[in-house]
Scaffold this active site. Structure first.
Site, PDB file in Angstrom:
ATOM      1  N   GLY A 128       7.270  -1.003   5.932  1.00 43.07           N
ATOM      2  CA  GLY A 128       7.565  -0.364   4.651  1.00 43.07           C
ATOM      3  C   GLY A 128       6.944   1.006   4.474  1.00 43.07           C
ATOM      4  O   GLY A 128       5.810   1.227   4.827  1.00 43.07           O
ATOM      5  N   SER A 129       7.704   1.942   3.913  1.00 48.71           N
ATOM      6  CA  SER A 129       7.209   3.282   3.640  1.00 48.71           C
ATOM      7  C   SER A 129       8.341   4.130   3.100  1.00 48.71           C
ATOM      8  O   SER A 129       9.230   3.618   2.422  1.00 48.71           O
ATOM      9  CB  SER A 129       6.600   3.910   4.888  1.00 48.71           C
TER      10      SER A 129
END
Length: 223
Positions: free
Chosen positions: A188-189
């Protein structure tokens, strides 16, 4: 669909740890409690499948076009604004940011075809990916690709509170092809795009993008 090479070690390690935990529960911890053993097995399977799905690479027809800027990642559009890009261009650009949740495909793809004119990695903090300062203070990479027309597009991988490892496969002077992988972010990012002011944005805030497929912007044709 296939699985990404970056997940090999994590998937094997997760599988072995969960297997050992279930064997321990079956023979020692809950040997006389079939309900607990069953629940642990179900939870373990769900956890393992969540890890596996994170590293999936779905088979999909990729979009290509000389004047089209393609989404570099799966996710949700969280920023569309005019801003000053201070690292490379040092002038005003159109910024489009795509937030990647842990459930998204995490392959990062080249938004255009061209040559890598600039690359730099920055160690940094791990603020939540939607924090305004994450693009300048978090761990990140910056890549600038120049198209055959001379137009330069900057895109930036940004680590978040959960993502703790950014991986890249490009270097300065390397030719790259639209839709090919340029990197991977684990768990995630977000990815930022910085486009010319005359680029026509084709997405809206809240739109869901598919890496290598969704057209984020249309560049004017060079005469």
């Amino acid at each position: 669909m296939r699985l990404h090479r970056e997940g090999k070690t994590i998937m094997i390690t997760t599988g072995l740890v969960l297997l050992a935990l279930n064997l321990l529960a079956y023979f020692y911890l809950f040997s006389d409690n079939s309900t607990a053993i069953t629940l642990l097995a179900i939870v373990s399977l769900i956890l393992f499948l969540l890890v596996v799905q994170f590293f999936r690479i779905p088979t999909r027809p990729l979009t290509t076009g000389e004047t089209q800027v393609i989404a570099p990642a799966d996710g949700k559009v969280v920023v569309i604004e005019e801003t000053v890009e201070s690292e490379y261009f040092k002038d005003r650009r159109r910024q489009v940011s795509i937030f990647m949740s842990p459930l998204n495909v995490h392959v990062n793809r080249n938004p255009i075809t061209g040559v890598v004119k600039y690359f730099k990695y920055f160690p940094g903090k791990y603020l939540v990916a939607w924090h305004p300062k994450s693009s300048t203070e978090n761990e990140r990479t910056t890549v600038v690709v120049q198209a055959a027309s001379g137009t330069e597009i900057l895109f930036r991988q940004i680590a978040g509170a959960v993502a703790r490892r950014i991986i890249w496969y490009v270097k300065e002077g390397q030719p790259v092809k639209q839709g090919d992988e340029f990197g991977f972010i684990k768990f995630g990012s977000r990815v930022d795009l910085f486009l010319p002011l005359d680029a026509e944005i084709k997405v809206n805030i809240g739109d869901v993008t598919r890496g290598g497929v969704t057209v984020v912007a249309e560049l004017p044709e060079k005469e």
